[in-house]
Design a protein around this motif. Structure first.
Motif, PDB file in Angstrom:
ATOM      1  N   VAL A 350       0.828  -1.207   0.000  1.00  0.00           N
ATOM      2  CA  VAL A 350       0.000   0.000   0.000  1.00  0.00           C
ATOM      3  C   VAL A 350       0.864   1.259   0.000  1.00  0.00           C
ATOM      4  CG1 VAL A 350      -1.633   1.367   1.355  1.00  0.00           C
ATOM      5  CG2 VAL A 350      -2.039  -1.084   1.023  1.00  0.00           C
ATOM      6  N   VAL A 351       1.848   1.340   0.911  1.00  0.00           N
ATOM      7  CA  VAL A 351       2.640   2.570   1.014  1.00  0.00           C
ATOM      8  C   VAL A 351       3.560   2.760  -0.180  1.00  0.00           C
ATOM      9  CG1 VAL A 351       2.512   2.649   3.529  1.00  0.00           C
ATOM     10  CG2 VAL A 351       4.418   1.423   2.422  1.00  0.00           C
ATOM     11  N   SER A 352       3.868   1.690  -0.886  1.00  0.00           N
ATOM     12  CA  SER A 352       4.687   1.835  -2.092  1.00  0.00           C
ATOM     13  C   SER A 352       3.898   2.459  -3.238  1.00  0.00           C
ATOM     14  CB  SER A 352       5.236   0.472  -2.526  1.00  0.00           C
ATOM     15  OG  SER A 352       4.203  -0.359  -3.036  1.00  0.00           O
ATOM     16  N   VAL A 353       2.570   2.308  -3.186  1.00  0.00           N
ATOM     17  CA  VAL A 353       1.710   2.833  -4.264  1.00  0.00           C
ATOM     18  C   VAL A 353       1.080   4.165  -3.877  1.00  0.00           C
ATOM     19  CG1 VAL A 353      -0.342   2.377  -5.677  1.00  0.00           C
ATOM     20  CG2 VAL A 353       1.231   0.505  -5.117  1.00  0.00           C
ATOM     21  N   ILE A 354       0.645   4.293  -2.612  1.00  0.00           N
ATOM     22  CA  ILE A 354       0.025   5.544  -2.154  1.00  0.00           C
ATOM     23  C   ILE A 354       0.749   6.047  -0.901  1.00  0.00           C
ATOM     24  CG2 ILE A 354      -2.267   5.304  -3.204  1.00  0.00           C
ATOM     25  CD1 ILE A 354      -3.245   4.005  -0.614  1.00  0.00           C
ATOM     26  N   PRO A 355       1.948   6.585  -1.071  1.00  0.00           N
ATOM     27  CA  PRO A 355       2.720   7.053   0.083  1.00  0.00           C
ATOM     28  C   PRO A 355       2.132   8.332   0.672  1.00  0.00           C
ATOM     29  CG  PRO A 355       3.814   7.670  -1.951  1.00  0.00           C
ATOM     30  CD  PRO A 355       2.637   6.829  -2.349  1.00  0.00           C
ATOM     31  N   GLY A 356       2.497   8.592   1.920  1.00  0.00           N
ATOM     32  CA  GLY A 356       2.108   9.841   2.565  1.00  0.00           C
ATOM     33  C   GLY A 356       0.609  10.021   2.631  1.00  0.00           C
ATOM     34  N   ASP A 357       0.172  11.216   2.264  1.00  0.00           N
ATOM     35  CA  ASP A 357      -1.254  11.552   2.308  1.00  0.00           C
ATOM     36  C   ASP A 357      -1.904  11.496   0.930  1.00  0.00           C
ATOM     37  OD1 ASP A 357      -1.160  12.001   5.049  1.00  0.00           O
ATOM     38  OD2 ASP A 357      -0.523  14.088   4.784  1.00  0.00           O
ATOM     39  N   ASP A 364      -4.213   3.607  -8.999  1.00  0.00           N
ATOM     40  CA  ASP A 364      -3.427   3.127  -7.858  1.00  0.00           C
ATOM     41  C   ASP A 364      -3.926   1.761  -7.391  1.00  0.00           C
ATOM     42  OD1 ASP A 364      -1.821   5.439  -7.765  1.00  0.00           O
ATOM     43  OD2 ASP A 364      -3.277   6.470  -6.488  1.00  0.00           O
ATOM     44  N   LEU A 365      -5.227   1.610  -7.318  1.00  0.00           N
ATOM     45  CA  LEU A 365      -5.799   0.342  -6.863  1.00  0.00           C
ATOM     46  C   LEU A 365      -5.409  -0.803  -7.789  1.00  0.00           C
ATOM     47  CD1 LEU A 365      -9.400   1.489  -5.849  1.00  0.00           C
ATOM     48  CD2 LEU A 365      -7.446   1.091  -4.340  1.00  0.00           C
ATOM     49  N   ALA A 366      -5.302  -0.511  -9.073  1.00  0.00           N
ATOM     50  CA  ALA A 366      -4.931  -1.541 -10.044  1.00  0.00           C
ATOM     51  C   ALA A 366      -3.505  -2.042  -9.821  1.00  0.00           C
ATOM     52  CB  ALA A 366      -5.075  -0.993 -11.460  1.00  0.00           C
ATOM     53  N   ARG A 367      -2.708  -1.277  -9.102  1.00  0.00           N
ATOM     54  CA  ARG A 367      -1.310  -1.639  -8.852  1.00  0.00           C
ATOM     55  C   ARG A 367      -1.128  -2.303  -7.488  1.00  0.00           C
ATOM     56  NH1 ARG A 367       1.383   3.862  -9.027  1.00  0.00           N
ATOM     57  NH2 ARG A 367       3.258   2.650  -8.503  1.00  0.00           N
ATOM     58  N   MET A 368      -2.227  -2.703  -6.849  1.00  0.00           N
ATOM     59  CA  MET A 368      -2.148  -3.358  -5.539  1.00  0.00           C
ATOM     60  C   MET A 368      -2.841  -4.724  -5.585  1.00  0.00           C
ATOM     61  SD  MET A 368      -2.509  -0.200  -2.795  1.00  0.00           S
ATOM     62  CE  MET A 368      -3.854   0.717  -3.545  1.00  0.00           C
ATOM     63  N   LEU A 472      -9.941  -0.324   2.945  1.00  0.00           N
ATOM     64  CA  LEU A 472      -8.918  -1.197   3.508  1.00  0.00           C
ATOM     65  C   LEU A 472      -7.519  -0.621   3.290  1.00  0.00           C
ATOM     66  CD1 LEU A 472      -8.291  -3.793   4.970  1.00  0.00           C
ATOM     67  CD2 LEU A 472      -8.279  -4.993   2.771  1.00  0.00           C
ATOM     68  N   SER A 473      -7.269  -0.062   2.131  1.00  0.00           N
ATOM     69  CA  SER A 473      -5.944   0.505   1.863  1.00  0.00           C
ATOM     70  C   SER A 473      -5.643   1.658   2.815  1.00  0.00           C
ATOM     71  CB  SER A 473      -5.836   0.968   0.407  1.00  0.00           C
ATOM     72  OG  SER A 473      -6.740   2.032   0.131  1.00  0.00           O
ATOM     73  N   GLN A 474      -6.627   2.493   3.097  1.00  0.00           N
ATOM     74  CA  GLN A 474      -6.412   3.629   3.981  1.00  0.00           C
ATOM     75  C   GLN A 474      -6.265   3.208   5.431  1.00  0.00           C
ATOM     76  OE1 GLN A 474      -5.328   5.761   1.984  1.00  0.00           O
ATOM     77  NE2 GLN A 474      -6.694   7.499   2.255  1.00  0.00           N
ATOM     78  N   ILE A 475      -7.026   2.226   5.865  1.00  0.00           N
ATOM     79  CA  ILE A 475      -6.917   1.740   7.243  1.00  0.00           C
ATOM     80  C   ILE A 475      -5.543   1.114   7.468  1.00  0.00           C
ATOM     81  CG2 ILE A 475      -7.770   0.017   8.884  1.00  0.00           C
ATOM     82  CD1 ILE A 475     -10.577   0.494   7.728  1.00  0.00           C
ATOM     83  N   ILE A 476      -5.108   0.273   6.540  1.00  0.00           N
ATOM     84  CA  ILE A 476      -3.805  -0.390   6.684  1.00  0.00           C
ATOM     85  C   ILE A 476      -2.672   0.624   6.622  1.00  0.00           C
ATOM     86  CG2 ILE A 476      -2.200  -1.940   5.492  1.00  0.00           C
ATOM     87  CD1 ILE A 476      -4.271  -3.355   7.207  1.00  0.00           C
ATOM     88  N   ARG A 477      -2.827   1.675   5.838  1.00  0.00           N
ATOM     89  CA  ARG A 477      -1.789   2.703   5.759  1.00  0.00           C
ATOM     90  C   ARG A 477      -1.671   3.470   7.075  1.00  0.00           C
ATOM     91  NH1 ARG A 477      -1.842   7.386   1.153  1.00  0.00           N
ATOM     92  NH2 ARG A 477      -3.539   8.196   2.451  1.00  0.00           N
ATOM     93  N   GLN A 478      -2.780   3.631   7.777  1.00  0.00           N
ATOM     94  CA  GLN A 478      -2.804   4.437   8.995  1.00  0.00           C
ATOM     95  C   GLN A 478      -2.535   3.628  10.274  1.00  0.00           C
ATOM     96  OE1 GLN A 478      -3.204   7.741   9.075  1.00  0.00           O
ATOM     97  NE2 GLN A 478      -3.691   8.050   6.912  1.00  0.00           N
ATOM     98  N   PHE A 479      -2.977   2.363  10.286  1.00  0.00           N
ATOM     99  CA  PHE A 479      -2.959   1.606  11.535  1.00  0.00           C
ATOM    100  C   PHE A 479      -2.352   0.214  11.371  1.00  0.00           C
ATOM    101  CE2 PHE A 479      -6.876   4.220  11.513  1.00  0.00           C
ATOM    102  CZ  PHE A 479      -6.596   5.065  12.581  1.00  0.00           C
ATOM    103  N   GLN A 480      -1.687  -0.218  12.447  1.00  0.00           N
ATOM    104  CA  GLN A 480      -1.358  -1.628  12.596  1.00  0.00           C
ATOM    105  C   GLN A 480      -2.501  -2.274  13.365  1.00  0.00           C
ATOM    106  OE1 GLN A 480       2.019  -2.455  15.064  1.00  0.00           O
ATOM    107  NE2 GLN A 480       1.918  -4.666  14.747  1.00  0.00           N
ATOM    108  N   LEU A 481      -2.946  -3.429  12.914  1.00  0.00           N
ATOM    109  CA  LEU A 481      -4.088  -4.110  13.525  1.00  0.00           C
ATOM    110  C   LEU A 481      -3.620  -5.265  14.393  1.00  0.00           C
ATOM    111  CD1 LEU A 481      -6.326  -4.368  10.330  1.00  0.00           C
ATOM    112  CD2 LEU A 481      -6.405  -2.584  12.080  1.00  0.00           C
ATOM    113  N   LEU A 482      -4.186  -5.346  15.583  1.00  0.00           N
ATOM    114  CA  LEU A 482      -3.948  -6.467  16.480  1.00  0.00           C
ATOM    115  C   LEU A 482      -5.276  -6.865  17.111  1.00  0.00           C
ATOM    116  CD1 LEU A 482      -0.718  -5.305  18.364  1.00  0.00           C
ATOM    117  CD2 LEU A 482      -0.867  -7.087  16.615  1.00  0.00           C
TER     118      LEU A 482
END
Length: 512
Positions: A350-357, A364-368, A472-482
């Motif tokens: 995710v961060v390799s395709v949509i880094p930062g903000d 972009d989605l097609a590349r994930m 899902l891409s935005q949640i994973i970019r922002q948070f680690q899930l446990l």
């Protein structure tokens, strides 16, 4: 007022429920409209193996499988094979739990296949004088509705037009996660993630189909919005019970009343939103403004639907759109929290395709590919609809040497199909990589079809996929899930759609 918007009116056709005919009935048409040869060599539905009605009642009501029918189907497949017959209440059903047999069935659907008789939904519509929608309508009238509804929705290029709307909702979801976790003792746990995803799905689908924001993710949610959100769950929960009870119980038990009341609330708010859009369109017409808008505006101005028909259509699209995304996202987050290595790999993608903000685009989605594989694997393990119905209304069907008359009710056992080890190695393991091209694995195309197949396939599939990928891409970019350390193992519960039997509580830890 509506006369200026829609010039051609099609009054709702109230079709009677499809009657399941006798097993010995022999019609003149056979597979794909051809004559059936050697009819004397074919068996009938009466020759199929399957449990007795008493046995089914025992398992469903006495052994507690009422909300776990997907598990019961797995047991019945082991005992009776990939195709069996069962009778419960007033339904006589032929269960299909093999991808080859399913493919044979669905490729013979014809022009007017039915998901099922939808007797309960039609009962509510008839009681209140509503038009049928895309799930409850049938025959030529259904095809007419669907041809209009497909426009601006069905194709991938149609779904892309809604990406800006969805990209406005997803940041509100992220903010809501941060708000909710503060309320926990650790400051990290969001309790009942399913409820949060339900609110997100409502906000998203209403933004798409009603072209309006409801405020489902605000700190204070309006009472009428909360009632709308709750009503969908109440309706589905009671539908499961009513389907398996005799008709006479409706006057004695509370389930039918709750079912009707829930649908009334959904229709009432849908009607309110539609009326508001009609007024908006009328005002624009009077001022000579561009109508703008998207889906609802299209339906109201196409000249192909009357206002009453739109009233009947939108609640069914709303209900279908909410459950698909909310339940799948909930299960996906749960699975990723339990599989940190897969989550780490997904984060890196995710961060390799949509880094930062950066705001993700369709390109972009097609590349994930792993992002999409996670959703596919989640839908395989927890198909939104674990059982679906099909009725072929225009011809006889031959399957595995059995001749089935027109109007036979087939149950498509999606959960059992997608957990069959003959189709998927280690079917109970979360392995998104099995869907990647690099895996070199090919799966039977009918072993996992969570969005259905053919002309009765899910109308909103492309929008639902877009919504889930963005969230899902935005949640994973922002948070680690446990997982929440205090949470037990979640199991699937069948409430028409597949939900967790316990609240799913997860830790959302800010990424550095």
């Amino acid at each position: 007022m509506i006369s200026r918007i829609s010039r051609v009116l099609y009054p709702s056709i109230q079709l009677s429920p499809c009657k399941l005919r006798g097993a010995r009935h022999m019609a003149s048409l056979g597979v794909s409209g051809d004559k059936v040869e050697n009819r004397s060599n074919l068996k009938t539905i009466d020759d199929l193996p399957g449990p007795s009605q008493l046995e089914l009642i025992y398992w469903v009501f006495l052994r507690g499988y009422l909300f776990h029918m997907h598990e019961l189907e797995a047991k019945l497949k082991k005992k009776y094979g990939p195709i069996w017959v069962s009778t419960l209440s007033h339904y006589r059903m032929v269960n299909i739990a093999d991808p080859d047999i399913l493919e044979t069935l669905l490729k013979q659907e014809g022009k007017y296949p039915m998901r099922a008789t939808m007797i309960l939904w039609k009962g509510h519509r008839d009681l209140r004088g509503h038009s049928y929608g895309p799930l409850s309508e049938q025959g030529h009238r259904w095809q007419t509705l669907r041809s209009v509804l497909n426009q601006k929705m069905l194709k991938p290029t149609d779904a892309v037009r809604y990406i800006d709307t969805l990209n406005e909702v997803v940041p509100d979801l992220v903010d809501k996660i941060r708000e909710l976790r503060v309320e926990s003792q650790s400051g990290l746990v969001v309790t009942n993630v399913a409820e949060l995803m339900y609110r997100f799905a409502f906000e998203s689908i209403c933004g798409v189909i009603f072209e309006t924001r409801l405020g489902c993710l605000r700190r204070e949610v309006a009472d009428e919005i909360q009632k709308l959100i709750s009503s969908v769950g109440i309706m589905l929960e009671n539908e499961v019970v009513i389907e398996r009870l005799p008709h006479w119980t409706r006057n004695w038990l509370p389930y039918w009343g709750r079912f009707v009341e829930a649908w009334d609330a959904i229709f009432a708010y849908g009607t309110k939103l539609i009326d508001k859009k009609v007024e908006d369109i009328e005002g624009r017409l009077q001022r000579g403004d561009d109508l703008g808008g998207a889906y609802l505006t299209h339906l109201l101005t196409s000249g192909k639907l009357g206002l009453k028909e739109v009233y009947g259509i939108m609640p069914e699209i709303l209900q279908a759109g909410v459950d698909t995304t909310s339940n799948t996202l909930t299960w996906a987050l749960y699975l990723l929290a339990k599989h940190p290595e897969i989550q780490k790999t997904l984060y890196e993608e995710v961060v390799s395709v949509i880094p930062g903000d950066k705001i993700p685009s369709n390109e972009d989605l097609a590349r994930m590919p792993l992002l999409k594989a996670v959703i596919k694997e989640t839908l395989r393990m927890y198909p939104v609809v674990p059982q679906n119905g099909r009725i072929i209304t225009d011809k006889e069907i031959v399957l595995e040497g059995y001749l089935f008359p027109k109007d036979t009710l087939f149950v498509l056992s999606h959960y059992v199909l997608s957990h069959d080890e003959n189709s998927f190695s280690e079917p109970n393991k979360f392995l998104p990589q099995r869907w990647l091209r690099s895996s070199g694995k090919n799966h039977h195309p009918f072993a996992s079809i969570p969005f259905g197949y053919g002309v009765r396939g899910c109308l909103g599939r492309r929008v639902a996929e877009l919504e889930m990928h963005l969230a899902l891409s935005q949640i994973i970019r922002q948070f680690q899930l446990l997982p929440d350390p205090e949470m037990k193992e979640a199991k699937a519960k069948n409430r028409v759609v597949l939900v967790s039997d316990i609240p799913i509580n997860l830790q959302f830890i800010d990424r550095q």
